[in-house]
Design a protein around this motif. Structure first.
Motif, PDB file in Angstrom:
ATOM      1  N   SER A   1      37.190  32.697  36.708  1.00 26.03           N
ATOM      2  CA  SER A   1      38.248  31.710  36.498  1.00 26.03           C
ATOM      3  C   SER A   1      39.154  31.547  37.720  1.00 26.03           C
ATOM      4  CB  SER A   1      39.087  32.119  35.281  1.00 26.03           C
ATOM      5  OG  SER A   1      40.186  31.267  35.117  1.00 26.03           O
TER       6      SER A   1
ATOM      7  N   GLN B   1      34.668  39.546  29.108  1.00 28.57           N
ATOM      8  CA  GLN B   1      36.054  39.255  29.482  1.00 28.57           C
ATOM      9  C   GLN B   1      36.256  39.362  30.990  1.00 28.57           C
ATOM     10  OE1 GLN B   1      37.369  37.726  26.597  1.00 28.57           O
ATOM     11  NE2 GLN B   1      39.212  38.693  27.368  1.00 28.57           N
TER      12      GLN B   1
ATOM     13  N   ARG C   1      34.543  36.418  32.818  1.00 24.06           N
ATOM     14  CA  ARG C   1      35.244  35.138  32.626  1.00 24.06           C
ATOM     15  C   ARG C   1      36.521  35.060  33.460  1.00 24.06           C
ATOM     16  NH1 ARG C   1      33.997  35.508  27.043  1.00 24.06           N
ATOM     17  NH2 ARG C   1      36.131  36.066  26.592  1.00 24.06           N
ATOM     18  N   CYS C   2      37.333  36.105  33.423  1.00 18.63           N
ATOM     19  CA  CYS C   2      38.594  36.003  34.167  1.00 18.63           C
ATOM     20  C   CYS C   2      38.352  36.087  35.671  1.00 18.63           C
ATOM     21  CB  CYS C   2      39.638  36.999  33.689  1.00 18.63           C
ATOM     22  SG  CYS C   2      39.224  38.724  33.674  1.00 18.63           S
TER      23      CYS C   2
ATOM     24  N   ALA D   1      46.059  38.379  36.557  1.00 15.75           N
ATOM     25  CA  ALA D   1      46.712  39.413  35.740  1.00 15.75           C
ATOM     26  C   ALA D   1      45.779  39.900  34.639  1.00 15.75           C
ATOM     27  CB  ALA D   1      48.012  38.864  35.151  1.00 15.75           C
ATOM     28  N   GLU D   2      45.052  38.979  34.049  1.00 19.81           N
ATOM     29  CA  GLU D   2      44.086  39.348  33.014  1.00 19.81           C
ATOM     30  C   GLU D   2      42.998  40.250  33.591  1.00 19.81           C
ATOM     31  OE1 GLU D   2      41.017  37.291  29.806  1.00 19.81           O
ATOM     32  OE2 GLU D   2      42.114  36.005  31.203  1.00 19.81           O
ATOM     33  N   LEU D   3      42.513  39.922  34.777  1.00 17.36           N
ATOM     34  CA  LEU D   3      41.484  40.728  35.432  1.00 17.36           C
ATOM     35  C   LEU D   3      42.001  42.140  35.702  1.00 17.36           C
ATOM     36  CD1 LEU D   3      38.689  41.021  36.695  1.00 17.36           C
ATOM     37  CD2 LEU D   3      39.606  39.969  38.777  1.00 17.36           C
ATOM     38  N   GLU D   4      43.215  42.244  36.204  1.00 22.24           N
ATOM     39  CA  GLU D   4      43.784  43.563  36.471  1.00 22.24           C
ATOM     40  C   GLU D   4      43.879  44.384  35.182  1.00 22.24           C
ATOM     41  OE1 GLU D   4      47.461  45.714  38.797  1.00 22.24           O
ATOM     42  OE2 GLU D   4      47.698  43.610  38.243  1.00 22.24           O
ATOM     43  N   THR D   5      44.282  43.739  34.107  1.00 25.37           N
ATOM     44  CA  THR D   5      44.401  44.412  32.823  1.00 25.37           C
ATOM     45  C   THR D   5      43.034  44.893  32.327  1.00 25.37           C
ATOM     46  OG1 THR D   5      46.335  43.079  32.268  1.00 25.37           O
ATOM     47  CG2 THR D   5      45.176  44.139  30.426  1.00 25.37           C
ATOM     48  N   GLN D   6      42.038  44.034  32.424  1.00 25.36           N
ATOM     49  CA  GLN D   6      40.692  44.401  31.983  1.00 25.36           C
ATOM     50  C   GLN D   6      40.125  45.541  32.826  1.00 25.36           C
ATOM     51  OE1 GLN D   6      39.225  43.197  29.284  1.00 25.36           O
ATOM     52  NE2 GLN D   6      40.855  41.740  28.880  1.00 25.36           N
TER      53      GLN D   6
ATOM     54  N   GLY E   1      47.344  33.714  36.207  1.00 23.64           N
ATOM     55  CA  GLY E   1      47.178  34.306  34.878  1.00 23.64           C
ATOM     56  C   GLY E   1      45.857  35.040  34.765  1.00 23.64           C
ATOM     57  N   SER E   2      44.805  34.450  35.302  1.00 25.25           N
ATOM     58  CA  SER E   2      43.490  35.096  35.284  1.00 25.25           C
ATOM     59  C   SER E   2      43.481  36.348  36.142  1.00 25.25           C
ATOM     60  CB  SER E   2      42.413  34.124  35.770  1.00 25.25           C
ATOM     61  OG  SER E   2      42.281  33.046  34.881  1.00 25.25           O
TER      62      SER E   2
END
Length: 120
Positions: free
Chosen positions: A45, A38, A41-42, A74-79, A71-72
């Motif tokens: 991205s 994950q 990928r982000c 934000a996803e990276l920060e979350t991961q 969006g990616s």
């Protein structure tokens, strides 16, 4: 600008993606197909969408891809937050990444605002 390679936001996001990929070498092997996948990928991205959007034929398409890059981001920060909470990432490293992600977010937002003004 002739090439996306000239965009500082693209350059910094490539640097970040490389650093994330190197960081993952220290994550537990059982996470290889989970959080590691994950994160990779982000992270990849973000510069990929900046490059793809820049090469498209329209400002609207570029804006769409910049939105995907956000969006990616934000996803990276979350991961990364999840990784830090699981103990895979030191809190100081998480803070460093968070600051860099915020800066990239500001840069992407600035580019979006500039492109939107072109549409008016």
């Amino acid at each position: 600008m002739k090439s996306y390679r000239e965009l500082r936001v693209w350059q910094l996001s490539v640097d970040l993606a490389v650093e994330i990929c190197l960081l993952l070498e220290n994550f537990p092997k059982h996470e290889l197909f989970g959080i590691c996948s994950q994160l990779r990928r982000c992270a990849v991205s973000i510069p990929s969408n900046i490059a793809e959007g820049h090469q498209r034929d329209s400002t609207r398409e570029f804006l769409k891809h910049l939105s995907i890059a956000c969006g990616s981001l934000a996803e990276l920060e979350t991961q990364l937050l999840i990784s830090e909470r699981l103990g895979y990432l030191k809190p100081e490293k998480f803070s460093d990444f968070t600051a860099r992600l915020q800066e990239l977010g500001r840069m992407i937002n600035g580019l979006q605002n500039s492109l939107r003004r072109k549409l008016d």
